[in-house]
Each structure stands twice: as structure tokens, then as C-alpha cells.
Design an enzyme around this catalytic site. Structure first.
Site, PDB file in Angstrom:
ATOM      1  CB  THR A  59     -26.571  -4.814 -54.666  1.00 26.13           C
ATOM      2  OG1 THR A  59     -27.323  -4.995 -53.459  1.00 26.13           O
ATOM      3  CG2 THR A  59     -25.535  -5.892 -54.761  1.00 26.13           C
ATOM      4  CB  SER A  72     -27.897 -12.576 -50.381  1.00 23.82           C
ATOM      5  OG  SER A  72     -27.670 -11.806 -51.537  1.00 23.82           O
ATOM      6  CG  ASN A  82     -29.259  -4.260 -47.103  1.00 18.79           C
ATOM      7  OD1 ASN A  82     -29.664  -4.916 -48.049  1.00 18.79           O
ATOM      8  ND2 ASN A  82     -30.011  -4.025 -46.045  1.00 18.79           N
TER       9      ASN A  82
END
Length: 589
Positions: free
Chosen positions: A385, A456, A405
Site C-alpha cells: 500500500t 482494511s 492490495n
């Protein structure tokens, strides 16, 4: 000394630990300083793009749009058009917005789509190839931000990225080596663009992307084309040809969510951070609530064994709650108020043994605060990320974290458009009780459903001073990092190092990292973490692991904190770029 702190300090008398601090391990690195505005990113060209827009009269959001699109060009490892993310905005008047443009499961997605006829997970199906992608949200998100909060035009904000794609940029050795990803080799369009069909790029070469440049020009002229026009049909056709699930209808149905940020308090500061579908903000607030009554500097220096122990026990408890309760708020009722309750934190705090770890299997959640949790499953979140932080001359600020991802996503490039697709479907729970990439435990609230956004850990965070009757809150810090399951603990440690331990913002970014996520019951350290501290914590009873320490060729690092602090006395902006990524920088004017 507070009673709790005194008990803890006494428990460590038997530990003959050295007061090893970051400053003792590294040169005294100073932050980058600027009087007016600051941009901090993982890639120096992206930083320059943001500064360029600020100097043209754009605000922090304009600069964020420029940085995001520039990262899609110069940092395809995680910068993207085909992924998603979050943008936390605080304007000069103190109003905050959290833009959620996380990827969504396609309409054809099903709960068991990654299982075979026997009910077992098909290896790598959720990681590599066309079926691994969720509906991308990045383009919608940054265009929404620009339209609602920017000052310039979209075309102006995108001009640096278009130039970088058209004219190219010079690759460093690290950037050239990153492009040799084996996943991209599997897909002809990716291998052609990023790897010259096997003739890999080398340090010092210029990397041009004409297909991506043309796509960026099209977006700058008509961003709706990506979701409802010819470009949407191009994406859908490539997906269909490869056996993927994303359709033109999925793209047309995508919507950005402007959500209310999670807010908390710590040591005289206000914390503004990420709400679900990020677990990051509420878990960060819970960690800080648990730690709020400890006098951490009295226990030892930054990264001392005494501090690491208490902080780790807060991590352990907050991650237990993360594992049991969190998911997409549009599909679940989440007990956020209860998790943020200071009385709940106090009850958790009472269970911390000042002298030894509590085994995760022995943890019992304090009764009377939270409802019974749904069934738990193991899941993962990738570390690939990227985060950037921006403050403009008027005091507007942006903390943004975005992702494909996995590194380079699923490996698939949309032929003719020149951008990579995500493998975000891997962030959902594929099967109850089966661990995936990072072994995080989560509830069935994160199971696959059409239109759902996966949970997340991304934690873009802005911190301000407390306001008073006569004075408005003042901006103090802009923070965030990549790192998958380690994101929350890294941001928490950045907060603690800055606020509790007084490290300058560059030292905060560079401090060695440690992480505990409840399950597996293991205390992880970066390879560069001081050996003596790890040894002391192991002697206390922790199962310790120095990340990738057995591999001498691996740096054993995680995260990439890109941070800004505001000098409370002068208002000068201080940038801290994480030295783990040599090709990024902090810059301003």
C-alpha cells in the site's frame, strides 16, 4: 508518578535493559522544513508533482489529486488507477471529511467463490489473475475530492502525471528491480509494459508509459468515461476475456462514500482518523485509550522493553476486538461507540499484568460493554500500500492511503489502457478458520457479498490540539503508513513516539517497528530492532520473531511512514520521509 506507572516501573527493576533509543542507533536525522506547505510521499517525482500544484495556487486536495495520479505512473507497485483507498481531509476551518473509495465486490461475487468442489481454498485464486479484482474506486475517489474540495481544475491537477507518463522518469535501482515482479510476467500486457517482454529495465533508464498517458488524458477530459463510458466497456471486455467478474454495470454502479471520521483524544490532542470499512481508526483509538493513563516515558525510553511490553498488551486487546467485530458498515451494525468507550479501555487496562504478557488464548473480554461477537475467521491484508501526507499554506491538510492490495495488484494490466488491476478480493474472508497472507483474525462480517467493501487496516490520521472557548484547534500532525496488518500498530507507535516520547518527526518515521495482532500470539520486530530489547522481551515470556531475520538479503522492514508535524511555536512545517524507501522525499516551500 501515577500509581499504575509506579507498579509497572517496579516490575521492571529485575530487567537490566539498556536505555536504547532511536537516537543512539542512528545519526541525528532532522526533518525537512518549510514555512508554507509540505508534501511527503514514497516517490520523489510524486512529491514534486504535489509541490508543483501547490505553487500554482492549488490547495492540499489539489496536491493530493496530483500526487495520487503521479503515483499511478511512478509507483505502480501500489499507486494506482485500478485500486482503491481512503482520503482524510481537514480544511482550514477544522471541518473534516473521510472519503471512502475502497474497492467493492462485483455483483457476480459469491461467498464461496474461491473454494473448490471439496470446500477448500483454491491456492492464489484470490491473489493472481482476473477473478482477484474488486471494482476499482480510486479514480472516482480522487475525482470526487477534486470536484468538491479542490481549487484548480482536474486537468491542471493531472498535468504532472500526464507529463511523467508521456516523457517518462528515470528509474533508481530499487524501482527498476521492483518491476521484475513474477506475477506481472504471467500476463502479456503487464510483461510488455513493465518488463519489456523480459528485457528488464535497469537503473538509470527512462520508463515511458504512452498507453497510460493516453488514459490519463481521457480521464482529465471526462472522468465519467472510466465508469460509464467507453473506458468502462474496455475494462469490462478485458475482465470478461480473462474470466473476471467485473462488468460495465459494476463500474457504473460504483459510488464514493463521504463518511464521518472516527474521533478520539490522547494527551491533550484530538485524533481524527479512519472509520469502517477501515478497522484502523477505531482500533487506534482503542489502543490509545488503553494507554492513556500510563506515564510511558517514566517506564523507559522510546522502544525500551518496558514501553514495548505495555504498548504490546494494548495492541493485543484492541486487535482481539478488531478480529471479532469489524466489517463494512453498509452491511453490518458495528459497536464503534462501545469500543471507543474510555470505561471499556479502563476495564481492558485492569487486565494487563505489568511484568509479563497475557497469552492471547487466556484473554477474556471485559463483560457488559460489547454484544456477543459473530463467528471469527482468519483473514489477511497485504502490505503493498502507499501513504502520503500534505499540508498547504492555508492550513488545509490531507492524509491519504491507497492500494492495489498486493504489489502490482493481481498482475493484470488492462490492455490498451495501461494500468494494473487490484487483487483486493483477497481482503475478504475466503473460508472460515483458514488463515491467509497475514493471519489476521476477523469476523464473518467480512465475508464476500456483492457490492461489499472489504475490511482494511489503512489508518490515515490527522491530529490537532484541543480547542478552547477562545481558540480553535490547531493542526499538529498528519500521519499514515502502508503495511497491511501492521498499519495500525505503526501509526500507534508513530503517535506515541511523537507525543509521549518527544522524537522529532524524522526520527519518528525511522524508528524500528514492532507489532502484535492478537493472533498469532507472536511479537514481531523489524530486522533492525535492537537485539537486547528483543532478548529482554523474550525473557519476559513473549514469543518473539525478528521479521525475516534468517534471510540476510532481506531488509526485514515493513511500513513506510510519510509524516508531517507542525512546530507549535513557529508554525513551521516539518516533514518526515521514511528512510526505508530511498526514492521518496519530503519537500515544500
Amino acid at each position: 508518578m501515577r500509581p499504575a506507572a509506579a507498579r509497572i516501573a517496579a516490575s521492571f527493576v529485575a530487567l537490566t535493559f539498556l536505555a536504547t533509543t532511536l537516537q543512539a542507533q542512528q545519526p541525528n536525522l532532522e526533518p525537512t522544513r518549510a514555512p508554507h506547505a509540505m508534501v511527503v510521499t514514497v516517490e520523489h517525482n510524486a512529491t514534486d508533482a504535489g509541490v508543483e500544484i501547490l505553487k500554482q495556487g492549488g490547495n492540499a486536495v489539489d496536491a493530493a489529486v496530483a500526487v495520487h495520479f503521479a503515483l499511478a505512473v511512478v509507483y505502480p507497485f501500489a499507486g494506482n488507477l485500478g485500486g482503491g483507498g481512503f482520503m482524510l481531509i481537514r480544511d482550514k476551518h477544522g471541518k473534516s471529511h473521510f472519503l471512502d473509495y475502497r474497492e467493492k465486490a462485483p455483483a457476480a461475487a459469491t461467498r464461496d467463490m474461491y473454494l473448490d468442489a471439496k470446500g477448500d481454498i483454491v491456492p492464489r485464486m484470490s491473489l493472481v489473475g482476473y477473478k482477484a479484482s474488486g471494482v476499482p474506486g480510486s479514480v472516482a475517489g480522487v475525482v470526487y475530492a477534486q470536484k468538491h474540495f479542490g481549487k484548480l481544475t482536474l486537468a491542471q491537477d493531472m498535468a504532472p502525471a500526464i507529463r511523467l507518463a508521456t516523457e517518462g522518469f528515470v528509474l533508481s535501482d530499487a524501482e527498476a528491480r521492483m518491476l521484475q515482479s513474477k506475477n506481472m510476467t504471467l500476463f502479456p500486457a503487464s510483461a510488455h509494459i513493465y518488463q519489456r517482454d523480459g528485457n528488464f529495465y535497469k537503473e538509470g533508464e527512462t520508463f515511458k508509459q504512452p498507453e497510460l498517458a493516453a488514459t490519463l488524458v481521457r480521464i482529465s477530459k471526462d472522468p465519467d468515461e472510466f465508469y460509464k463510458g467507453a473506458m468502462a466497456h474496455q475494462i469490462a471486455d478485458v475482465e470478461k476475456a480473462g474470466g473476471g467478474l467485473i462488468t460495465a454495470e459494476d463500474l457504473a454502479a460504483y459510488q464514493v462514500k463521504d463518511r464521518e471520521p472516527i474521533k478520539g483524544k490522547y494527551r491533550g490532542y484530538d485524533i481524527i482518523t479512519a472509520p469502517p470499512p477501515s478497522s484502523g481508526g477505531i482500533v487506534l483509538v482503542e489502543i490509545l485509550n488503553i494507554l492513556s493513563t500510563y506515564d510511558l516515558p517514566k517506564l523507559g525510553s522510546d522502544r525500551s522493553a518496558a514501553q514495548v511490553h505495555i504498548i504490546t498488551e494494548a495492541f493485543r486487546r484492541a486487535y482481539m476486538d478488531r478480529s471479532d467485530y469489524l466489517g463494512d458498515p453498509d452491511f453490518n451494525t458495528l459497536p464503534l461507540k462501545q469500543m471507543a468507550n474510555p470505561k471499556y479501555a479502563a476495564a481492558w487496562r485492569a487486565s494487563i499484568d505489568p511484568g509479563k504478557p497475557t497469552p492471547s488464548k487466556n484473554l477474556t473480554r471485559p463483560a457488559g460493554f460489547l454484544p456477543p461477537p459473530p463467528s471469527a475467521t482468519k483473514t489477511k491484508e497485504s502490505t503493498e500500500t502507499t501513504h502520503f501526507s500534505i499540508v498547504d499554506s492555508e492550513g488545509n491538510s490531507v492524509a491519504s492511503t491507497t492500494t492495489l492490495n498486493g504489489g502490482f495488484g493481481c498482475g493484470v494490466t488492462i490492455a490498451g489502457l495501461g494500468f494494473l488491476m487490484n487483487n483486493e478480493m483477497d481482503d475478504f474472508t475466503s473460508k472460515v478458520g483458514v488463515p491467509n497472507m497475514y493471519g489476521l483474525m476477523q469476523s464473518s462480517a467480512n465475508s464476500i457479498e456483492p457490492g461489499k467493501r472489504p475490511l482494511s487496516a489503512m489508518t490515515p490520521t490527522i491530529i490537532t490540539t484541543h480547542g478552547t472557548m477562545f481558540h480553535r484547534p490547531k493542526l499538529a500532525y498528519v500521519m499514515g503508513t502502508p503495511g497491511g496488518s501492521t498499519i495500525i500498530t505503526t501509526v500507534a507507535n508513530d503517535v506515541i513516539s511523537a507525543i509521549d516520547n518527544g522524537l522529532n518527526i524524522q526520527a519518528v518515521a525511522d524508528a524500528p517497528r514492532f507489532h502484535h495482532q492478537y493472533l498469532p500470539d507472536r511479537l514481531d520486530f523489524e530486522k533492525k530492532f535492537p537485539d537486547d530489547i528483543v532478548t529482554q522481551l523474550k525473557a519476559m515470556g513473549y514469543d518473539t520473531n525478528r521479521n525475516q531475520a534468517a534471510d540476510d538479503k532481506s531488509p526485514g522492514l515493513w511500513g513506510d511512514s510519510e509524516l508531517i508535524a507542525v512546530d507549535p511555536n513557529t508554525g513551521e512545517l516539518l516533514g518526515g520521509h521514511d528512510s526505508r524507501r530511498a526514492f521518496g522525499k519530503a519537500a515544500g516551500y
